[in-house]
Design a protein around this motif. Sequence first.
Motif, mmCIF file in Angstrom:
data_model
loop_
_atom_site.group_PDB
_atom_site.id
_atom_site.type_symbol
_atom_site.label_atom_id
_atom_site.label_comp_id
_atom_site.label_asym_id
_atom_site.label_seq_id
_atom_site.Cartn_x
_atom_site.Cartn_y
_atom_site.Cartn_z
ATOM 1 N N TRP A 91 29.867 24.679 50.475
ATOM 2 C CA TRP A 91 30.848 25.354 50.514
ATOM 3 C C TRP A 91 31.531 26.182 49.610
ATOM 4 O O TRP A 91 32.936 27.257 48.895
ATOM 5 N N ILE A 92 31.752 25.058 48.302
ATOM 6 C CA ILE A 92 33.329 24.987 47.655
ATOM 7 C C ILE A 92 32.943 26.046 46.417
ATOM 8 O O ILE A 92 33.618 26.365 45.722
ATOM 9 N N LEU A 93 31.670 25.911 46.022
ATOM 10 C CA LEU A 93 32.026 27.163 44.709
ATOM 11 C C LEU A 93 32.176 28.260 45.647
ATOM 12 O O LEU A 93 32.254 29.485 44.729
ATOM 13 N N SER A 94 31.821 28.866 46.573
ATOM 14 C CA SER A 94 32.193 30.055 47.882
ATOM 15 C C SER A 94 33.701 30.620 47.287
ATOM 16 O O SER A 94 34.436 31.575 47.139
ATOM 17 N N PHE A 95 34.092 29.187 47.191
ATOM 18 C CA PHE A 95 35.782 29.261 47.537
ATOM 19 C C PHE A 95 36.835 29.340 45.536
ATOM 20 O O PHE A 95 37.127 29.690 46.046
ATOM 21 N N SER A 96 35.599 28.643 45.182
ATOM 22 C CA SER A 96 35.895 28.361 43.466
ATOM 23 C C SER A 96 35.743 29.932 43.033
ATOM 24 O O SER A 96 37.026 30.537 42.325
ATOM 25 N N THR A 97 35.060 30.208 43.407
ATOM 26 C CA THR A 97 34.197 31.810 43.599
ATOM 27 C C THR A 97 35.273 32.782 43.928
ATOM 28 O O THR A 97 35.907 34.186 43.583
ATOM 29 N N LEU A 98 36.384 32.582 45.432
ATOM 30 C CA LEU A 98 37.032 33.556 45.826
ATOM 31 C C LEU A 98 38.014 33.681 44.632
ATOM 32 O O LEU A 98 38.717 34.507 44.642
ATOM 33 N N LEU A 99 38.412 32.385 44.057
ATOM 34 C CA LEU A 99 39.503 32.313 43.836
ATOM 35 C C LEU A 99 39.531 33.139 41.973
ATOM 36 O O LEU A 99 40.763 33.878 41.538
ATOM 37 N N SER A 100 38.480 32.541 41.722
ATOM 38 C CA SER A 100 38.046 33.142 40.392
ATOM 39 C C SER A 100 38.180 34.396 40.362
ATOM 40 O O SER A 100 39.084 35.603 39.464
ATOM 41 N N THR A 101 37.751 35.188 41.628
ATOM 42 C CA THR A 101 37.443 36.675 41.714
ATOM 43 C C THR A 101 39.017 36.923 42.205
ATOM 44 O O THR A 101 39.144 38.009 41.679
ATOM 45 N N VAL A 102 39.413 36.956 42.719
ATOM 46 C CA VAL A 102 41.300 37.647 42.852
ATOM 47 C C VAL A 102 41.542 37.152 41.378
ATOM 48 O O VAL A 102 42.441 38.366 41.596
ATOM 49 N N PHE A 103 42.252 37.031 41.048
ATOM 50 C CA PHE A 103 42.514 36.724 39.515
ATOM 51 C C PHE A 103 42.197 37.852 38.423
ATOM 52 O O PHE A 103 42.267 38.887 37.861
ATOM 53 N N VAL A 104 40.728 37.762 38.365
ATOM 54 C CA VAL A 104 40.216 38.883 37.940
ATOM 55 C C VAL A 104 40.142 40.058 38.055
ATOM 56 O O VAL A 104 40.332 40.859 38.084
ATOM 57 N N ILE A 105 39.822 40.611 40.101
ATOM 58 C CA ILE A 105 40.179 41.849 39.993
ATOM 59 C C ILE A 105 41.791 42.023 40.034
ATOM 60 O O ILE A 105 42.405 43.299 39.837
ATOM 61 N N VAL A 106 42.697 41.335 39.837
ATOM 62 C CA VAL A 106 44.048 41.419 39.678
ATOM 63 C C VAL A 106 44.041 41.987 37.941
ATOM 64 O O VAL A 106 44.932 42.897 38.286
ATOM 65 N N ASN A 107 43.064 41.264 37.092
ATOM 66 C CA ASN A 107 43.752 41.963 36.273
ATOM 67 C C ASN A 107 42.941 43.090 35.954
ATOM 68 O O ASN A 107 43.460 44.233 35.048
ATOM 69 N N LEU A 108 41.996 43.439 36.787
ATOM 70 C CA LEU A 108 40.825 44.941 36.933
ATOM 71 C C LEU A 108 42.058 46.302 36.641
ATOM 72 O O LEU A 108 42.443 46.847 36.518
ATOM 73 N N MET A 109 43.098 45.475 38.113
ATOM 74 C CA MET A 109 44.084 46.377 38.808
ATOM 75 C C MET A 109 45.097 46.821 38.218
ATOM 76 O O MET A 109 45.624 47.939 38.063
ATOM 77 N N LYS A 110 45.440 45.446 37.203
ATOM 78 C CA LYS A 110 46.708 45.965 36.175
ATOM 79 C C LYS A 110 46.472 45.730 34.880
ATOM 80 O O LYS A 110 46.643 44.548 34.161
ATOM 81 N N PRO A 111 45.737 46.454 34.322
ATOM 82 C CA PRO A 111 45.531 46.212 32.462
ATOM 83 C C PRO A 111 46.551 46.080 31.832
ATOM 84 O O PRO A 111 47.839 47.029 32.265
ATOM 85 N N GLU A 112 46.027 45.370 31.419
ATOM 86 C CA GLU A 112 47.787 45.196 30.096
ATOM 87 C C GLU A 112 47.277 45.444 28.560
ATOM 88 O O GLU A 112 46.222 45.950 28.101
ATOM 89 N N ILE A 113 48.815 46.242 28.272
ATOM 90 C CA ILE A 113 48.571 46.415 26.665
ATOM 91 C C ILE A 113 48.663 45.367 25.486
ATOM 92 O O ILE A 113 49.755 45.473 25.504
ATOM 93 N N HIS A 114 47.585 44.720 24.860
ATOM 94 C CA HIS A 114 48.180 43.850 23.980
ATOM 95 C C HIS A 114 47.861 43.955 22.640
ATOM 96 O O HIS A 114 47.487 45.520 22.264
ATOM 97 N N ASP A 115 49.400 43.528 21.934
ATOM 98 C CA ASP A 115 49.376 43.323 20.827
ATOM 99 C C ASP A 115 48.896 42.099 20.188
ATOM 100 O O ASP A 115 48.928 41.158 20.478
ATOM 101 N N GLN A 116 49.318 42.132 18.844
ATOM 102 C CA GLN A 116 48.940 40.735 18.434
ATOM 103 C C GLN A 116 50.238 40.149 17.736
ATOM 104 O O GLN A 116 49.799 38.867 16.977
ATOM 105 N N SER A 117 51.305 40.227 18.009
ATOM 106 C CA SER A 117 52.502 39.664 17.548
ATOM 107 C C SER A 117 52.652 38.477 18.950
ATOM 108 O O SER A 117 52.222 38.818 19.820
#
Length: 261
Positions: A91-117
Amino acid sequence: MITWDNFYLFATISIILWLAGAVFALSSSKHSKVAISLTIAGVFCLGIFITGLWFFLERPPLRTMGETRLWYSFFMGIAGLLTYIRWKYRWILSFSTLLSTVFVIVNLMKPEIHDQSLMPALQSGWFIPHVTVYMFSYSVLGCAFIIAVSGLIRHKEEYLVTADNLVYTGVAFLTFGMLFGALWAKEAWGNYWSWDPKETWAVVTWMGYLLYIHLRLQQRTKKKMLYIILIFSFLALQMCWYGVNYLPSAQQSVHLYNRNN
């Protein structure tokens, strides 16, 4: 060329591979090789994006909160996989996947403007090891958190042994991260430690896990209390990572650059 605009593609593929790996892991121990292969593929896919973004920005993608979330998702996939391989918890992969996915989705919902500085304080040789070591420790301690929650529910003695190994590893890397940060602070600001909100919560987190280790070695504390300490220590870790950025006292913090974008 890999930019933040391509993230949705790599994120979708990684999530699908992680979910497939978790399903195969849950279905049967006979499918462990398939589960491992799919999870590795998902981690590799996200790793390609991080590497590509690094080349595009011409700097390590470690400056903003979104960039650190990328590394956390990446390392969480690795930590969950290593835990699965070592202790065979299907079952551990289910929960580690959940945590990883949550943070990925947060990044998808909150895109950033990156610069090189990079601000001068970040132009240091300590920048990369400090942040990456911290992110790896956070992911390992994230797995310890999952084990602690499961232990509270299922009351299995073996879970404490697993948590012990994860906490020892996570705290070791956490300690190195704090050490690298102190050396970096001395180079950048002239002081090893300034007791700003982020550093204060780093100590609170560190002491929480040390308390768990101390009580565990004493072998006199009930399992339930040990699991609760692990859970609260992980919550303190979340406060240290990003929660402090929303405190009024953090507005003058030397770590304020983490809130960019």
